[in-house]
Scaffold this active site. Structure first.
Site, short mmCIF file in Angstrom:
data_model
loop_
_atom_site.label_atom_id
_atom_site.label_comp_id
_atom_site.label_asym_id
_atom_site.label_seq_id
_atom_site.Cartn_x
_atom_site.Cartn_y
_atom_site.Cartn_z
N PRO A 12 0.83 -1.12 0.05
CA PRO A 12 0.08 -0.01 -0.03
C PRO A 12 0.90 1.41 -0.01
O PRO A 12 1.82 1.25 0.51
CB PRO A 12 -0.70 -0.07 1.20
CG PRO A 12 -0.04 -1.18 2.11
CD PRO A 12 0.49 -2.00 1.18
N ASN A 13 0.35 2.23 -0.73
CA ASN A 13 0.80 3.72 -0.75
C ASN A 13 2.02 3.70 -1.66
O ASN A 13 2.60 4.64 -1.94
CB ASN A 13 1.10 4.13 0.57
CG ASN A 13 -0.12 4.38 1.19
OD1 ASN A 13 -1.22 4.73 0.53
ND2 ASN A 13 -0.35 4.02 2.48
N ARG A 20 5.35 11.03 -2.24
CA ARG A 20 5.07 10.70 -0.69
C ARG A 20 6.26 10.79 0.12
O ARG A 20 7.34 10.05 -0.20
CB ARG A 20 4.84 9.29 -0.69
CG ARG A 20 4.46 8.50 0.54
CD ARG A 20 4.34 6.96 0.26
NE ARG A 20 4.08 6.57 1.53
CZ ARG A 20 4.18 5.24 2.29
NH1 ARG A 20 4.71 4.46 1.13
NH2 ARG A 20 4.24 4.84 3.24
N TYR A 25 11.55 8.44 1.46
CA TYR A 25 11.28 7.53 0.56
C TYR A 25 12.03 7.85 -0.82
O TYR A 25 12.12 6.89 -1.84
CB TYR A 25 10.01 7.07 0.21
CG TYR A 25 9.17 6.37 1.34
CD1 TYR A 25 9.72 5.37 2.03
CD2 TYR A 25 8.14 7.28 1.98
CE1 TYR A 25 8.99 4.63 2.91
CE2 TYR A 25 7.53 6.78 3.12
CZ TYR A 25 8.04 5.56 3.62
OH TYR A 25 7.46 5.02 4.74
N ASN A 74 7.60 -5.93 -0.97
CA ASN A 74 7.66 -4.86 0.00
C ASN A 74 6.18 -4.75 0.46
O ASN A 74 5.43 -4.04 0.05
CB ASN A 74 8.05 -3.53 -0.47
CG ASN A 74 8.13 -2.17 0.37
OD1 ASN A 74 7.59 -2.40 1.43
ND2 ASN A 74 8.72 -1.23 -0.14
N ALA A 77 3.21 -1.03 4.74
CA ALA A 77 2.57 -0.69 6.24
C ALA A 77 1.79 -2.23 6.75
O ALA A 77 2.04 -2.48 7.89
CB ALA A 77 1.27 0.23 6.29
N GLU A 98 12.20 -9.79 1.78
CA GLU A 98 11.16 -8.63 2.18
C GLU A 98 12.23 -7.40 1.99
O GLU A 98 13.39 -7.29 2.25
CB GLU A 98 11.06 -8.80 3.73
CG GLU A 98 10.53 -7.66 4.27
CD GLU A 98 10.39 -7.65 5.80
OE1 GLU A 98 10.56 -8.86 6.30
OE2 GLU A 98 10.06 -6.88 6.57
N HIS A 100 12.53 -3.22 2.01
CA HIS A 100 11.91 -1.71 2.49
C HIS A 100 13.06 -0.78 1.80
O HIS A 100 14.36 -0.85 1.83
CB HIS A 100 11.93 -1.59 3.82
CG HIS A 100 11.08 -2.62 4.67
ND1 HIS A 100 9.57 -2.58 4.52
CD2 HIS A 100 11.15 -3.97 5.16
CE1 HIS A 100 9.17 -3.59 5.03
NE2 HIS A 100 10.07 -4.37 5.40
N ARG A 107 13.63 4.06 12.37
CA ARG A 107 12.22 4.93 12.33
C ARG A 107 11.59 4.70 13.77
O ARG A 107 11.90 4.26 14.70
CB ARG A 107 11.60 4.54 10.94
CG ARG A 107 12.36 5.13 9.87
CD ARG A 107 11.45 4.84 8.73
NE ARG A 107 10.45 5.66 8.67
CZ ARG A 107 9.43 5.68 7.66
NH1 ARG A 107 9.42 4.45 6.67
NH2 ARG A 107 8.41 6.52 7.61
C1 DQA Z 1 8.26 0.93 3.92
C2 DQA Z 1 8.19 1.03 5.45
C3 DQA Z 1 7.05 0.90 5.93
O1 DQA Z 1 7.19 1.19 7.45
C4 DQA Z 1 6.00 1.87 5.54
O2 DQA Z 1 4.81 1.76 6.14
C5 DQA Z 1 5.80 1.79 3.83
C6 DQA Z 1 7.14 1.64 3.11
C7 DQA Z 1 9.54 0.97 3.00
O3 DQA Z 1 9.71 0.72 1.79
O4 DQA Z 1 10.39 1.73 3.71
O5 DQA Z 1 4.88 2.01 3.33
O6 DQA Z 1 8.11 -0.50 3.64
#
Ligand code: DQA
Length: 147
Positions: A12-13, A20, A25, A74, A77, A98, A100, A107
């Protein structure tokens, strides 16, 4: 070819990359990431499918129903909340990494806990777009080593 397909799931997002929170990011877009991944996969003659979804159920369906040999995910959230995605990864029994973009250990406290890290092969966190590239490198190596 057998054992040849890599599935990439952006959670998501992540469709908002570039706009964003760019200080966290970066300024690159999801299209930039995907183009790099597709080019690299092509060079290695490996098939790649990439999806982005904001829906937990769609991500679970993809993990458990799609045909693929290696997963790069990835979970965004959902990393920190989704027992359901964790369970899907356990059911799928496919090698997975996984990824990120940000370093989740640098964080907020709630981001330091991943519900998926202990059910995947490895974790790459905090290297920006490079996190995905390194994951793809590892996936390609893995696939080639299986032949
Ligand atoms: C994320 C880190 C997560 O905590 C966050 O909610 C994201 C992106 C990252 O790629 O750094 O949406 O997965």
């Amino acid at each position: 070819m057998k054992n040849n397909k890599i599935l990439v799931i952006h959670g998501p997002n992540l469709h908002l990359l570039g706009a964003r929170e760019p200080d966290i990011y970066g300024k690159f877009t999801l299209e930039d990431v995907n183009e790099k991944l597709k080019n690299k996969a092509k060079e290695a003659s490996v098939e790649i499918e990439i999806i982005q979804s904001n829906s937990e159920s769609e991500i679970i369906d993809k993990i458990t129903k799609a045909s693929y040999d290696f997963l790069i995910i990835n979970p965004a959230a959902y990393t920190h909340t989704s027992v359901a995605i964790r369970d899907a990864l356990l059911s799928a029994q496919k090698p997975a990494i996984e990824v990120h973009i940000s370093n989740i250990y640098k964080r907020e406290e709630f981001r330091k806990k991943s519900l998926v890290s202990d059910v995947v092969q490895g974790v790459i966190t905090g290297l920006g777009m490079h996190s995905y590239i390194l994951a793809l490198d590892a996936a390609i190596q893995f696939i080639k080593s299986q032949k």
